[in-house]
Write a protein that holds these residues in place. Structure first.
Motif, PDB file in Angstrom:
ATOM      1  N   LEU A   1     -83.877  37.365  84.293  1.00 28.84           N
ATOM      2  CA  LEU A   1     -84.775  38.040  85.332  1.00 28.84           C
ATOM      3  C   LEU A   1     -86.352  37.899  85.107  1.00 28.84           C
ATOM      4  CD1 LEU A   1     -82.688  41.100  86.413  1.00 28.84           C
ATOM      5  CD2 LEU A   1     -83.225  38.998  88.054  1.00 28.84           C
ATOM      6  N   ALA A   2     -86.473  38.260  83.857  1.00 29.32           N
ATOM      7  CA  ALA A   2     -87.830  38.393  83.549  1.00 29.32           C
ATOM      8  C   ALA A   2     -88.445  37.080  82.760  1.00 29.32           C
ATOM      9  CB  ALA A   2     -87.996  39.644  82.353  1.00 29.32           C
ATOM     10  N   ALA A   3     -87.629  36.132  82.420  1.00 30.60           N
ATOM     11  CA  ALA A   3     -88.114  34.944  81.994  1.00 30.60           C
ATOM     12  C   ALA A   3     -89.472  34.261  82.544  1.00 30.60           C
ATOM     13  CB  ALA A   3     -86.993  34.021  81.568  1.00 30.60           C
ATOM     14  N   GLY A   4     -90.151  33.516  81.740  1.00 30.61           N
ATOM     15  CA  GLY A   4     -91.271  32.890  82.446  1.00 30.61           C
ATOM     16  C   GLY A   4     -90.948  31.185  82.168  1.00 30.61           C
ATOM     17  N   PRO A   5     -91.910  30.636  82.640  1.00 31.83           N
ATOM     18  CA  PRO A   5     -91.774  29.134  82.705  1.00 31.83           C
ATOM     19  C   PRO A   5     -91.811  28.708  81.334  1.00 31.83           C
ATOM     20  CG  PRO A   5     -93.289  29.594  84.464  1.00 31.83           C
ATOM     21  CD  PRO A   5     -92.969  30.846  83.756  1.00 31.83           C
TER      22      PRO A   5
ATOM     23  N   ASN B   1     -90.903  23.894  83.691  1.00 30.92           N
ATOM     24  CA  ASN B   1     -92.567  23.920  83.723  1.00 30.92           C
ATOM     25  C   ASN B   1     -92.944  24.467  84.635  1.00 30.92           C
ATOM     26  OD1 ASN B   1     -91.629  20.884  81.667  1.00 30.92           O
ATOM     27  ND2 ASN B   1     -92.333  23.103  80.746  1.00 30.92           N
ATOM     28  N   LEU B   2     -92.268  24.515  86.030  1.00 37.94           N
ATOM     29  CA  LEU B   2     -92.754  24.900  87.097  1.00 37.94           C
ATOM     30  C   LEU B   2     -92.724  26.293  87.217  1.00 37.94           C
ATOM     31  CD1 LEU B   2     -92.712  21.991  87.855  1.00 37.94           C
ATOM     32  CD2 LEU B   2     -92.088  22.453  90.034  1.00 37.94           C
ATOM     33  N   THR B   3     -93.722  26.933  87.969  1.00 40.37           N
ATOM     34  CA  THR B   3     -93.914  28.362  88.137  1.00 40.37           C
ATOM     35  C   THR B   3     -93.181  28.792  89.348  1.00 40.37           C
ATOM     36  OG1 THR B   3     -95.593  28.381  89.453  1.00 40.37           O
ATOM     37  CG2 THR B   3     -96.095  28.751  86.951  1.00 40.37           C
ATOM     38  N   PRO B   4     -92.621  29.844  89.623  1.00 38.42           N
ATOM     39  CA  PRO B   4     -91.931  30.034  90.934  1.00 38.42           C
ATOM     40  C   PRO B   4     -92.837  29.808  92.345  1.00 38.42           C
ATOM     41  CG  PRO B   4     -91.638  31.983  89.400  1.00 38.42           C
ATOM     42  CD  PRO B   4     -92.537  31.262  88.902  1.00 38.42           C
ATOM     43  N   GLU B   5     -94.227  29.898  91.906  1.00 41.94           N
ATOM     44  CA  GLU B   5     -95.455  29.593  92.805  1.00 41.94           C
ATOM     45  C   GLU B   5     -95.401  27.872  93.155  1.00 41.94           C
ATOM     46  OE1 GLU B   5     -96.911  33.505  91.179  1.00 41.94           O
ATOM     47  OE2 GLU B   5     -95.864  31.438  90.482  1.00 41.94           O
ATOM     48  N   ASP B   6     -95.270  27.219  92.278  1.00 38.98           N
ATOM     49  CA  ASP B   6     -94.986  25.834  92.397  1.00 38.98           C
ATOM     50  C   ASP B   6     -93.671  25.755  93.441  1.00 38.98           C
ATOM     51  OD1 ASP B   6     -97.283  25.284  90.515  1.00 38.98           O
ATOM     52  OD2 ASP B   6     -95.951  25.421  88.909  1.00 38.98           O
ATOM     53  N   PHE B   7     -92.813  26.114  92.977  1.00 38.70           N
ATOM     54  CA  PHE B   7     -91.560  25.786  93.804  1.00 38.70           C
ATOM     55  C   PHE B   7     -91.647  26.180  95.156  1.00 38.70           C
ATOM     56  CE2 PHE B   7     -89.175  25.540  89.768  1.00 38.70           C
ATOM     57  CZ  PHE B   7     -88.514  24.264  89.865  1.00 38.70           C
ATOM     58  N   ALA B   8     -92.387  27.497  95.473  1.00 31.37           N
ATOM     59  CA  ALA B   8     -92.666  27.633  96.923  1.00 31.37           C
ATOM     60  C   ALA B   8     -93.452  26.796  97.469  1.00 31.37           C
ATOM     61  CB  ALA B   8     -93.252  29.314  96.784  1.00 31.37           C
ATOM     62  N   ARG B   9     -94.578  26.249  96.785  1.00 29.39           N
ATOM     63  CA  ARG B   9     -95.473  25.381  97.486  1.00 29.39           C
ATOM     64  C   ARG B   9     -94.896  24.136  97.670  1.00 29.39           C
ATOM     65  NH1 ARG B   9     -98.723  25.879  93.525  1.00 29.39           N
ATOM     66  NH2 ARG B   9     -98.558  23.822  92.516  1.00 29.39           N
ATOM     67  N   LEU B  10     -93.994  23.549  96.881  1.00 28.17           N
ATOM     68  CA  LEU B  10     -93.325  22.451  97.061  1.00 28.17           C
ATOM     69  C   LEU B  10     -92.372  22.567  98.450  1.00 28.17           C
ATOM     70  CD1 LEU B  10     -92.663  19.517  96.300  1.00 28.17           C
ATOM     71  CD2 LEU B  10     -91.045  20.257  94.824  1.00 28.17           C
ATOM     72  N   ALA B  11     -91.476  23.438  98.509  1.00 29.80           N
ATOM     73  CA  ALA B  11     -90.601  23.926  99.671  1.00 29.80           C
ATOM     74  C   ALA B  11     -91.389  24.011 100.689  1.00 29.80           C
ATOM     75  CB  ALA B  11     -89.925  25.409  99.218  1.00 29.80           C
TER      76      ALA B  11
END
Length: 262
Positions: A140-144, A243-253
């Motif tokens: 839950l708490a892990a980062g890229p 290597n992608l942040t959650p923000e990256d995935f959200a932007r791609l979606a």
């Protein structure tokens, strides 16, 4: 108090270590105007000290046999409202006006679906403090870039900031679980990372990406996103999913859904 044998089908492990209990109560730090909801109070190890501090709360408990013992433990401490229902089928709307501070020593066998059930009601929640399997809290708490980073952490990050507070050894429970536990604090984001209409697309992206996490995005996301879509979202197709942040995935979606709608 009568003895109650923990039931395997409910994933019961009863907390008994007073030092750990005190740390949990200190982390929650209930205030006078809080609306408190505990999921799976069991024999009241956390419930009773919260009631002593706060004087009233709601609890959701599926095991009807522990309810008399819980009532006995909390007698004289204030108003305890017990809901004998399955937490996976329980809606915060049934409790009336929130927002709610949700706490619980969650059964490991339902912890992930239960959290996602609560994420669907995130607008009614102030924060959440949960005891979970340590491996789950690490994810839950892990980062890229972290080995623990993946689908669970990203889907959680859409809704909440996750903070690993401290670990709890097996000896703090009866019966002892076979794994270590941890306490996590989940605080809802002021603004979600993606629009509701993008979430299904994002979930599909993350699911496919981390099923092939050792491949580059260009290869891992074949059939869902091409290199042009990634570059338009300012993402390097040569990167790996981790290597992608959650923000990256959200932007791609968001980019993919907008393209599909054209």
């Amino acid at each position: 108090m009568n003895q109650h044998r923990a039931r395997k089908r409910f994933g019961q492990h009863f907390l008994h270590d007073p030092r750990i209990i005190a740390r949990i109560i200190a982390a929650i730090d209930p205030r006078a105007d809080d609306r408190l909801l505990e999921i799976g109070p069991g024999l009241g190890a956390i419930t009773a000290p919260l009631m002593e501090r706060h004087g009233q709360m709601d609890v959701v408990e599926i095991d009807r046999d522990v309810i008399p013992l819980l009532q006995e433990r909390c007698a004289g401490l204030g108003e305890l409202r017990i809901h004998n229902v399955d937490a996976l089928r329980f809606s915060l709307d049934q409790l009336g006006q929130g927002p709610w501070r949700v706490v619980g020593n969650l059964p490991y066998n339902i912890s992930t679906p239960l959290m996602f059930h609560l994420f669907e009601q995130i607008d009614a929640i102030t924060d959440m403090h949960f005891m979970l399997q340590k491996e789950v809290v690490d994810r839950l708490a892990a980062g890229p870039g972290s080995p623990a980073y993946g689908r669970l952490g990203i889907m959680t990050a859409l809704h909440c900031h996750a903070e690993h507070l401290f670990d709890v050894p097996p000896g703090a429970f009866n019966p002892r679980p076979r794994v270590e536990s941890s306490i996590v604090r989940l605080r809802p984001r002021s603004e979600p990372l993606c629009l509701p209409e993008d979430r299904e697309t994002l979930a599909g992206l993350v699911r496919q990406a981390f099923s092939k996490r050792r491949k580059t995005l260009r290869n891992a996301l074949k059939g869902l996103a091409d290199g042009d879509a990634m570059e338009a979202a300012d993402i390097d197709p040569g990167c790996r999913p981790e290597n992608l942040t959650p923000e990256d995935f959200a932007r791609l979606a968001s980019r993919i859904r907008a393209t599909q709608g054209q």
